[in-house]
Every structure is written in structure tokens, then in C-alpha cells.
Motif scaffolding. Structure first.
Motif, short mmCIF file in Angstrom:
data_model
loop_
_atom_site.label_atom_id
_atom_site.label_comp_id
_atom_site.label_asym_id
_atom_site.label_seq_id
_atom_site.Cartn_x
_atom_site.Cartn_y
_atom_site.Cartn_z
N VAL A 1 -55.95 -49.19 2.28
CA VAL A 1 -57.30 -49.07 1.68
C VAL A 1 -56.98 -49.43 0.48
N PRO A 2 -57.83 -50.57 -0.35
CA PRO A 2 -57.71 -50.99 -1.50
C PRO A 2 -57.77 -49.92 -2.64
N SER A 3 -57.34 -50.34 -3.76
CA SER A 3 -57.40 -49.55 -4.94
C SER A 3 -57.22 -47.86 -4.83
N THR A 4 -55.98 -47.68 -3.97
CA THR A 4 -55.60 -46.40 -3.53
C THR A 4 -53.93 -46.15 -3.87
N TRP A 5 -53.60 -45.10 -4.55
CA TRP A 5 -52.38 -45.06 -4.71
C TRP A 5 -51.56 -44.72 -3.51
N TYR A 6 -50.32 -45.16 -3.22
CA TYR A 6 -49.43 -44.71 -1.97
C TYR A 6 -48.09 -44.45 -2.83
N PRO A 7 -47.49 -43.23 -2.38
CA PRO A 7 -46.31 -42.95 -2.78
C PRO A 7 -45.06 -44.22 -2.33
N GLY A 8 -43.96 -44.22 -2.95
CA GLY A 8 -43.12 -45.47 -2.59
C GLY A 8 -42.66 -45.52 -1.40
N ALA A 9 -42.16 -44.72 -0.98
CA ALA A 9 -41.45 -44.63 0.48
C ALA A 9 -42.60 -44.90 1.42
N LEU A 10 -43.99 -44.56 1.53
CA LEU A 10 -44.96 -44.98 2.40
C LEU A 10 -45.43 -46.35 2.07
N ALA A 11 -45.63 -46.63 0.82
CA ALA A 11 -45.92 -47.99 0.59
C ALA A 11 -44.85 -49.06 0.95
N ASN A 12 -43.65 -48.78 1.00
CA ASN A 12 -42.71 -49.62 1.46
C ASN A 12 -42.64 -49.80 3.04
N ALA A 13 -43.08 -48.58 3.53
CA ALA A 13 -43.13 -48.58 5.23
C ALA A 13 -44.39 -49.75 5.58
N LEU A 14 -45.39 -49.37 4.91
CA LEU A 14 -46.70 -50.20 5.05
C LEU A 14 -46.38 -51.63 4.94
N ALA A 15 -45.67 -51.88 3.86
CA ALA A 15 -45.52 -53.31 3.36
C ALA A 15 -44.38 -54.04 4.36
N GLY A 16 -43.62 -53.08 4.88
CA GLY A 16 -42.53 -53.72 5.53
C GLY A 16 -41.28 -54.37 4.80
N SER A 17 -41.21 -53.96 3.29
CA SER A 17 -40.32 -54.20 2.48
C SER A 17 -40.36 -53.35 1.15
N ASN A 18 -39.17 -53.29 0.58
CA ASN A 18 -38.89 -52.39 -0.72
C ASN A 18 -39.74 -53.15 -1.77
N LEU A 19 -40.87 -52.50 -2.22
CA LEU A 19 -41.55 -53.08 -3.22
C LEU A 19 -41.31 -52.80 -4.62
N ASP A 20 -40.30 -51.58 -4.61
CA ASP A 20 -39.39 -51.34 -5.95
C ASP A 20 -38.07 -51.47 -6.06
N PRO A 21 -37.36 -52.53 -5.56
CA PRO A 21 -36.05 -52.52 -5.09
C PRO A 21 -34.99 -52.05 -6.04
N GLY A 22 -35.24 -51.90 -7.39
CA GLY A 22 -34.18 -51.23 -8.42
C GLY A 22 -34.53 -49.91 -8.69
N THR A 23 -35.35 -49.20 -7.93
CA THR A 23 -35.64 -47.75 -8.08
C THR A 23 -35.66 -47.00 -6.63
N ASN A 24 -35.00 -45.83 -6.56
CA ASN A 24 -35.00 -45.16 -5.46
C ASN A 24 -36.25 -44.60 -5.27
N ASP A 25 -36.50 -44.00 -4.05
CA ASP A 25 -37.95 -43.73 -3.60
C ASP A 25 -38.41 -42.45 -3.89
N ILE A 26 -37.21 -41.55 -3.84
CA ILE A 26 -37.54 -39.93 -4.36
C ILE A 26 -36.76 -39.40 -5.15
N GLY A 27 -36.95 -38.56 -6.13
CA GLY A 27 -36.33 -37.88 -7.00
C GLY A 27 -36.12 -36.46 -6.62
N ALA A 28 -35.22 -35.79 -6.79
CA ALA A 28 -35.25 -34.24 -6.14
C ALA A 28 -33.97 -33.44 -7.30
N THR A 29 -34.73 -32.41 -7.65
CA THR A 29 -33.83 -31.24 -8.40
C THR A 29 -33.77 -30.10 -7.82
#
Length: 167
Positions: A76-104
Motif C-alpha cells: 500500500v503506498p503512502s503507508t508506514w511499515y515497521p522495519g522488519a516487516l518492510a524488509n520482509a516485503l522488500a526482500g532486502s534490508n532497507l536500513d542496513p546500518g540499524t537493527n530492526d527492533i529496540g527492546a529494554t
């Protein structure tokens, strides 16, 4: 945390730190068995003090480190996707310098002044003693937020992030 601990509930760790890591690895494996992505999902996770009192407190929090829109493969255009889902849909790492999830997760749980009588349970069997808090359940829940089970809409005002919908 190098504090010695006896193995518990199927968790063979002999320190608090190794037990925490085992719980986290187990929770990640549960998610990995249920999602499909050709792109490795990376998580920044740590234990730090979080707000709490003797009777209530923040157990943990997690979310996507990045969000993407209008990438190749976006359903869907003009729609936000969380990084891990976006990467899965794109088939590549869209932000290779950043880990996908931050957890504390809260390192103070079960100590004086922080849910004093409700310690973390580090077993893998979901069978902690009465009153304990099952870390595995909390990690599973929080990883879900990091994978995209959340909204980017401001729940107070209803405002969308930069005016765009999210998945």
C-alpha cells in the motif's frame, strides 16, 4: 549479570545474565517459527532500570528502530511499515546500518522498591511460582511490538505520523 543462579524451568543458565539470554533466544525462536522473512531480523536488547514502585512498574518496552514507506514491494503506498516487516516485503534490508527492533527490560524487577514481591521468572516452561513475572511471556509480547503489532497513530489525539496511515 554475572550473579549466580540455579537452572530453572528448562533454562540451563547458571547466571542471571545467561538465563535472561536463554529466555530471549527462546522467545525469538518462537517468533521465528511463525513469521516468514528472507531478511535477518536483528534486535538491540538490554536490561536497564525502568520506572517502578513496590506495587507497579514498567516490565519492558520494545518497538521498531526504523519505519519505511513507498519502498519496492510495499503493498500500500503512502503507508508506514515497521522495519522488519518492510524488509520482509522488500526482500532486502532497507536500513542496513540499524537493527530492526529496540527492546529494554526492567533490571530492577523483584528488588526492594520495584515490584518487591514479584521477581522475574527465568524458566522456559511458563510455570513460575505464584506471584512471579514470566520473563518469556513479557519478551514474546514486546518482540511483537517490535515486529509491528503496534500503531504509529497518536492515541491521545488520533493524529497519524506525518499524516500517513500505518499497517
Amino acid at each position: 549479570d554475572p550473579t549466580a543462579a540455579a537452572p530453572v524451568g528448562g533454562n540451563p543458565g547458571v547466571t542471571i545474565g545467561s538465563q535472561r539470554l536463554n529466555v530471549f533466544t527462546n522467545a525469538a525462536a518462537i517468533w521465528a517459527a511463525r513469521i516468514s522473512s528472507s531478511v535477518e531480523i536483528k534486535v538491540d536488547a538490554n536490561f536497564d532500570p525502568l520506572p517502578c514502585t513496590s506495587f507497579s512498574g514498567v516490565l519492558g518496552s520494545a518497538g521498531p528502530q526504523t519505519i519505511n514507506r513507498d519502498f519496492s514491494g510495499a503493498p500500500v503506498p503512502s503507508t508506514w511499515y515497521p522495519g522488519a516487516l518492510a524488509n520482509a516485503l522488500a526482500g532486502s534490508n532497507l536500513d542496513p546500518g540499524t537493527n530492526d527492533i529496540g527492546a529494554t527490560f526492567n533490571s530492577l524487577v523483584g528488588t526492594a522498591g520495584c515490584l518487591d514481591t514479584a521477581p522475574w521468572y527465568y524458566g522456559l516452561d511458563r510455570s513460575g511460582p505464584a506471584g512471579s513475572i514470566d520473563l518469556a511471556t513479557v519478551v514474546l509480547h514486546e518482540l511483537g511490538h517490535g515486529l509491528g503489532f503496534l500503531t504509529f497513530v497518536n492515541l491521545g489525539s488520533g493524529a497519524r505520523l506525518l499524516g500517513l496511515a500505518d499497517t
